[in-house]
Design a protein around this motif. Structure first.
Motif, short mmCIF file in Angstrom:
data_model
loop_
_atom_site.label_atom_id
_atom_site.label_comp_id
_atom_site.label_asym_id
_atom_site.label_seq_id
_atom_site.Cartn_x
_atom_site.Cartn_y
_atom_site.Cartn_z
N ALA A 144 -25.42 -12.58 32.03
CA ALA A 144 -26.55 -11.65 32.00
C ALA A 144 -27.42 -11.86 33.23
CB ALA A 144 -27.38 -11.85 30.73
N VAL A 145 -27.92 -10.75 33.76
CA VAL A 145 -28.92 -10.79 34.84
C VAL A 145 -30.21 -10.23 34.25
CG1 VAL A 145 -29.58 -9.96 37.12
CG2 VAL A 145 -27.18 -10.52 36.64
N TRP A 146 -31.26 -11.04 34.24
CA TRP A 146 -32.50 -10.69 33.57
C TRP A 146 -33.45 -10.02 34.55
CZ3 TRP A 146 -32.45 -11.58 28.38
CH2 TRP A 146 -31.44 -12.42 27.91
N GLY A 147 -33.88 -8.81 34.23
CA GLY A 147 -34.82 -8.08 35.05
C GLY A 147 -36.19 -8.05 34.42
N ALA A 148 -37.11 -7.32 35.05
CA ALA A 148 -38.48 -7.25 34.56
C ALA A 148 -38.58 -6.47 33.25
CB ALA A 148 -39.38 -6.61 35.62
N ASP A 149 -37.71 -5.47 33.09
CA ASP A 149 -37.78 -4.66 31.86
C ASP A 149 -36.40 -4.28 31.33
OD1 ASP A 149 -37.02 -2.90 33.80
OD2 ASP A 149 -38.79 -1.61 33.64
N SER A 150 -35.35 -4.92 31.84
CA SER A 150 -33.99 -4.63 31.38
C SER A 150 -33.10 -5.84 31.62
CB SER A 150 -33.41 -3.40 32.10
OG SER A 150 -33.28 -3.67 33.49
N VAL A 151 -31.91 -5.81 31.01
CA VAL A 151 -30.93 -6.89 31.18
C VAL A 151 -29.59 -6.26 31.52
CG1 VAL A 151 -29.88 -8.93 30.16
CG2 VAL A 151 -32.17 -8.24 29.44
N GLU A 152 -28.97 -6.77 32.56
CA GLU A 152 -27.66 -6.28 33.01
C GLU A 152 -26.59 -7.24 32.51
OE1 GLU A 152 -25.97 -6.27 37.30
OE2 GLU A 152 -27.13 -4.41 37.10
N LEU A 153 -25.69 -6.75 31.68
CA LEU A 153 -24.68 -7.57 31.03
C LEU A 153 -23.31 -7.35 31.66
CD1 LEU A 153 -25.76 -6.67 27.39
CD2 LEU A 153 -26.41 -8.73 28.64
N SER A 154 -22.60 -8.43 31.90
CA SER A 154 -21.24 -8.35 32.43
C SER A 154 -20.27 -8.95 31.41
CB SER A 154 -21.13 -9.12 33.76
OG SER A 154 -21.96 -8.53 34.74
N PHE A 155 -19.00 -8.52 31.49
CA PHE A 155 -18.04 -8.86 30.46
C PHE A 155 -16.68 -9.23 31.06
CE2 PHE A 155 -21.20 -6.02 28.84
CZ PHE A 155 -21.55 -6.57 27.62
N LYS A 156 -15.98 -10.09 30.35
CA LYS A 156 -14.58 -10.38 30.66
C LYS A 156 -13.68 -9.41 29.91
CE LYS A 156 -14.96 -14.64 29.23
NZ LYS A 156 -14.63 -16.06 28.90
N HIS A 157 -12.49 -9.21 30.41
CA HIS A 157 -11.48 -8.36 29.77
C HIS A 157 -11.99 -6.92 29.61
CE1 HIS A 157 -9.79 -12.25 29.09
NE2 HIS A 157 -10.65 -12.55 28.15
#
Length: 235
Positions: A144-157
């Motif tokens: 996860a990359v944590w932002g000021a008002d959102s979170v960007e999620l990355s996934f395997k497979h």
């Protein structure tokens, strides 16, 4: 029930015989003590391998599907069991996991359609122990990359990205510093999912399908559902 009676009456009777590995679908009866499940589950795997004198025997488990009885509250204890099963998969050697979160039933502990469950077990066996096959693994949370008002999620497979079954992704939640989770909106861009909630800043936690029973809408391009998860910035 006496401790060890099932092992003595069932497993010990076949321990001398040769086998290629284990396929295991269970955990429901541990829902009253989910905090102990990881320890008990991984010890069981070690014990079974010791019984067969082979600490590399393949072991494939099913991550529990959605389930809740109508008379029960959503205690979120099955969420903890699923998390423990995924943790075991990530820490125990020669292990596979069949994600069947979308195969459960409301008010019935036994999934009526057994074909998808068997198919996903077969995919895991083929992929990990019989030479490989494409699309055997469900998408799972990576980072996860944590932002000021959102979170960007990355996934395997997540090769090829995701597909949504329904009008919009459901099941995502987000919390701020107060630790109170609220429903989150999710925007999917290829293999990345960005989550946010109106008015929420400084997010501190994200979770997906953190419920005993709920609707499953997000799938990988190979047709397997995104596995449930939670992540918090202060962990």
């Amino acid at each position: 029930m006496s401790p060890g009676v099932l092992h003595e009456s069932m497993l010990e009777r076949v321990c001398p015989y040769t086998l290629a590995g284990f396929i295991y679908y269970q955990g429901e009866s541990d829902d009253h003590r989910p905090e102990m499940y990881y320890t008990l589950f991984t010890q069981m795997i070690r014990n079974w391998r010791e019984d067969w004198r082979d600490d590399t025997l393949p072991f494939i488990c099913a991550q529990l599907p959605m389930h809740r009885y109508a008379a029960d509250e959503d205690w979120k204890n099955w969420c903890l069991l699923r998390e423990a099963q995924m943790r075991a998969f990530n820490t125990v050697k020669n292990m596979g996991i069949a994600v069947i979160i979308d195969c459960g039933e409301f008010n019935d502990i036994h999934p009526r359609d057994k074909i998808p469950v068997g198919h996903r077990f077969a995919l895991q066996a083929l992929s990990r122990f019989y030479g490989g096959c494409d699309g055997a693994d469900a998408p799972v949370f990576k980072s996860a990359v944590w932002g000021a008002d959102s979170v960007e999620l990355s996934f395997k497979h997540a090769k090829g990205g995701f597909e949504v079954r329904g009008e919009q992704p459901k099941g995502f939640e987000i919390c701020g510093e107060d630790g109170i989770y609220v429903p989150a909106k999710a925007v999917i861009n290829d293999k990345v999912i960005t989550v946010f909630a109106e008015g929420l800043t400084e997010p501190r936690g994200v979770r997906y399908l953190w419920t005993n029973y709920g609707e499953v809408t997000v799938y990988g391009k190979y047709g397997l559902p995104l596995a449930p998860f939670r992540t918090e910035i202060y962990q």
